[in-house]
Scaffold this motif. Structure first.
Motif, mmCIF file in Angstrom:
data_model
loop_
_atom_site.group_PDB
_atom_site.id
_atom_site.type_symbol
_atom_site.label_atom_id
_atom_site.label_comp_id
_atom_site.label_asym_id
_atom_site.label_seq_id
_atom_site.Cartn_x
_atom_site.Cartn_y
_atom_site.Cartn_z
ATOM 1 N N HIS A 290 66.130 56.874 28.390
ATOM 2 C CA HIS A 290 65.406 57.416 29.542
ATOM 3 C C HIS A 290 64.068 57.971 29.064
ATOM 4 O O HIS A 290 63.975 58.580 27.995
ATOM 5 C CB HIS A 290 66.226 58.533 30.191
ATOM 6 N N LYS A 291 63.025 57.751 29.848
ATOM 7 C CA LYS A 291 61.729 58.358 29.541
ATOM 8 C C LYS A 291 61.447 59.470 30.536
ATOM 9 O O LYS A 291 61.546 59.269 31.746
ATOM 10 C CB LYS A 291 60.604 57.331 29.615
ATOM 11 N N GLN A 292 61.082 60.613 30.028
ATOM 12 C CA GLN A 292 60.758 61.708 30.926
ATOM 13 C C GLN A 292 59.486 61.390 31.696
ATOM 14 O O GLN A 292 58.469 61.043 31.113
ATOM 15 C CB GLN A 292 60.575 63.011 30.148
ATOM 16 N N GLU A 376 59.365 60.646 39.257
ATOM 17 C CA GLU A 376 59.366 62.096 39.124
ATOM 18 C C GLU A 376 60.738 62.506 38.593
ATOM 19 O O GLU A 376 61.749 61.860 38.887
ATOM 20 C CB GLU A 376 59.118 62.774 40.474
ATOM 21 N N ASP A 378 62.926 64.861 35.187
ATOM 22 C CA ASP A 378 62.871 65.635 33.954
ATOM 23 C C ASP A 378 63.356 64.783 32.790
ATOM 24 O O ASP A 378 63.487 63.559 32.914
ATOM 25 C CB ASP A 378 63.693 66.925 34.085
ATOM 26 N N ALA A 379 63.637 65.416 31.676
ATOM 27 C CA ALA A 379 64.015 64.681 30.467
ATOM 28 C C ALA A 379 65.374 64.016 30.588
ATOM 29 O O ALA A 379 65.706 63.130 29.794
ATOM 30 C CB ALA A 379 64.013 65.637 29.268
ATOM 31 N N ARG A 380 66.172 64.418 31.569
ATOM 32 C CA ARG A 380 67.519 63.863 31.693
ATOM 33 C C ARG A 380 67.645 62.809 32.784
ATOM 34 O O ARG A 380 68.397 61.861 32.642
ATOM 35 C CB ARG A 380 68.524 64.994 31.961
ATOM 36 N N GLN A 381 66.918 62.982 33.889
ATOM 37 C CA GLN A 381 67.131 62.080 35.009
ATOM 38 C C GLN A 381 65.925 62.044 35.931
ATOM 39 O O GLN A 381 65.051 62.927 35.885
ATOM 40 C CB GLN A 381 68.369 62.497 35.798
ATOM 41 N N THR A 382 65.915 61.030 36.790
ATOM 42 C CA THR A 382 64.872 60.869 37.800
ATOM 43 C C THR A 382 65.285 61.588 39.074
ATOM 44 O O THR A 382 66.452 61.537 39.476
ATOM 45 C CB THR A 382 64.662 59.370 38.110
#
Length: 531
Positions: A290-292, A376, A378-382
């Motif tokens: 995943h990309k933040q 949009e 965070d570092a964990r999820q969209t």
């Protein structure tokens, strides 16, 4: 920062100043090729320089009379899913599928000494440029048909060894005048051919049936007359095999049959695929992360298959409506420089809107279209709803900027902008050949649907795919309730209709809605700097 009219006007003015019409040099392909060979030493003891329109200076527009070949991997959409759902495994399989076929197509293009223009999802675009000149049109078309026959045969042979790569292939071929430019930069070169032949070949390749389809002009060039009820000519399988036996003469390899070129390309591709499956190339094993967000800073060169991104995001596809007719008229009327300068500015501004106003990332320009991604989270999820807020606002910003371009640029009053948006899990990486010839890829149901949604729009409309509609907050669903499509959605109307959609970076409490499981489905700007 959100879209702002004053900033957009200033930005467009800078783009106009960076590519003034008077500095666009229009040159025919024969002259460009002779100059290129002279610069690269082809008239000395150096090897023959291939006839490739690469690294075209941004102030040049090259007029060509070439044959355009579009190949469509018909069964790609079925590869994207497992039992109707997109999964990490299905995306890995889909990227491996594209990786193999992109590499196979590039190997065959090299053997036929053609030029790859672009790969976009399941579609492959290449051109036959030589032997140049109107008198050699028939020979170029025969080369294109032989290539098409060889590519379909290569896909069948690859599938016999690796069944997971099986697909039907439909190929469209047209011939005629077009203008070549390059709007890319650095390791993101973007050669582009604008005009009817590329557009017509793409339409011939669109469809569920397999085979090779010729335009009336291409068919006539090789003395294959269409029946009265046909709009072009279809090449039978028996005729394809005959074309494989034809000898083709090219500058580097000389006179060889199409089948000989096919054998050489397939041997290289087969070895490469077996080597990759044997893990001799660990960087070609697909691994996801995943990309933040935001995606603005995503560097494709940092994401080979072994570091591919996979995340939920919004895919935005915007097409300049009526552009093919516009460029054809520019060719007829001698206004190529003006049209090319306008295209550079329009494309640069659309890329800038995605990147600078909504922190999105352009995947590529596809002819007169732009394909971009926004997210949009965070570092964990969209965050799905915030992503759709940004995506709709970005679509509105694209239209507002396009409307400014129509006010500020000469002769484009007849052009429109059709925009499609969808949402879903999407893998992102570079595929195919290593180095600068690799392909930026973002391939998923969402990317396919966003393009399909754009196609059902007129030049003043914006449409959402079903997954995008479901992921949107109530205010957006209300506006798009009728057929998921509305006209004239610009920034002003979006603020009014959506009750002031929040700017992308302003934190706000989310709209209360029932939870749903996702169902996949400081340097002055210049036009050529818009990446």
């Amino acid at each position: 920062m959100p879209w702002d009219e004053d900033r957009a006007r200033k930005r467009i003015r800078r783009f106009i100043d960076s590519v003034p019409e008077g500095q666009i040099v229009v040159e025919d392909f024969g002259s460009f090729l002779a100059d290129s060979r002279m610069r690269k030493g082809a008239f000395s003891a150096a090897p023959v320089v291939e006839a490739a329109l690469v690294d075209i200076p941004r102030n040049r527009a090259i007029t060509t009379h070439a044959v355009h070949v579009y190949a469509n991997l018909v069964d790609f959409n079925s590869v994207l899913t497992d039992a109707g759902r997109e999964t990490e495994a299905s995306h890995r399989r889909a990227l491996e599928f594209l990786h193999a076929h992109y590499g196979a197509c590039d190997a065959l293009i090299d053997e036929f000494e053609m030029q790859r223009v672009d790969f976009h999802g399941s579609r492959l675009h290449a051109v036959v440029l030589e032997p140049e000149g109107p008198r050699n049109e028939g020979e170029r078309v025969r080369t294109a048909v032989a290539f098409a026959s060889a590519f379909r045969e290569m896909v069948d042979r690859l599938a016999a060894e690796h069944p997971e790569f099986a697909t039907r292939v439909r190929i469209g071929i047209d011939s005629g005048p077009a203008v070549a430019i390059d709007g890319g930069k650095g390791n993101e070169r973007e050669p582009l051919f604008v005009g009817s032949p590329a557009n017509h070949a793409a339409k011939l390749a669109d469809g569920d049936g397999e085979g090779v389809e010729l335009s009336p002009r291409a068919a006539a060039a090789i003395n294959r007359r269409a029946e009265p009820w046909q709009t072009g000519g279809s090449i039978t399988k028996a005729a394809e095999l005959q074309f494989l036996d034809e000898g083709i003469t090219t500058a580097r390899l000389g006179h060889r049959t199409a089948d000989h070129r096919l054998e050489a390309a397939f041997a290289a591709v087969s070895d490469e695929v077996r080597s990759r499956k044997g893990l001799d190339h660990p960087d070609a094993v697909f691994r996801f992360h995943h990309k933040q967000p935001p995606l603005k800073d995503l560097a494709y060169e940092d994401h080979p298959p072994s570091r591919a991104v996979r995340m939920e995001l919004a895919s935005v596809f915007a097409d300049v409506d009526n552009f093919t007719t516009y460029i054809d008229e520019a060719i007829r009327s001698g206004r190529i420089a003006e049209a090319v300068a306008n295209l550079h500015v329009i494309r640069a501004e659309m890329a800038a809107v995605l990147r600078d106003d909504f922190a999105g990332r352009k995947v590529r320009f596809v002819g007169d279209c732009i394909h971009g991604l926004v997210a949009e989270g965070d570092a964990r999820q969209t965050n799905g709803m915030e992503t759709m807020r940004t995506a709709v606002k970005a679509a509105a910003g694209l239209r507002s900027s396009f409307n400014l371009c129509r006010d500020m640029l000469p002769g484009i009053e007849s052009l429109g902008l059709a925009i499609g948006v969808d949402f879903g899990w999407t893998p992102i990486c570079r595929l195919g050949l290593r180095g600068e010839n690799s392909v930026r890829a973002a391939a998923s149901r969402a990317t396919c649907v966003s393009e399909a949604e754009q196609r059902r729009c007129d030049g003043d409309e914006t449409a959402l795919g079903e997954a995008a509609y479901r992921a949107s907050p109530a205010s957006i669903r209300t506006v798009f309730a009728h057929d998921r499509k509305i006209p004239n959605l610009d920034v002003d109307s979006a603020d009014l209709l959506l009750g002031g959609v929040q700017a992308p970076y302003v934190a706000a409490a989310p709209v209360a809605e029932p939870l749903r499981a996702h169902i996949p489905e400081a340097v002055p700007l210049r036009a050529h700097d818009a990446g």
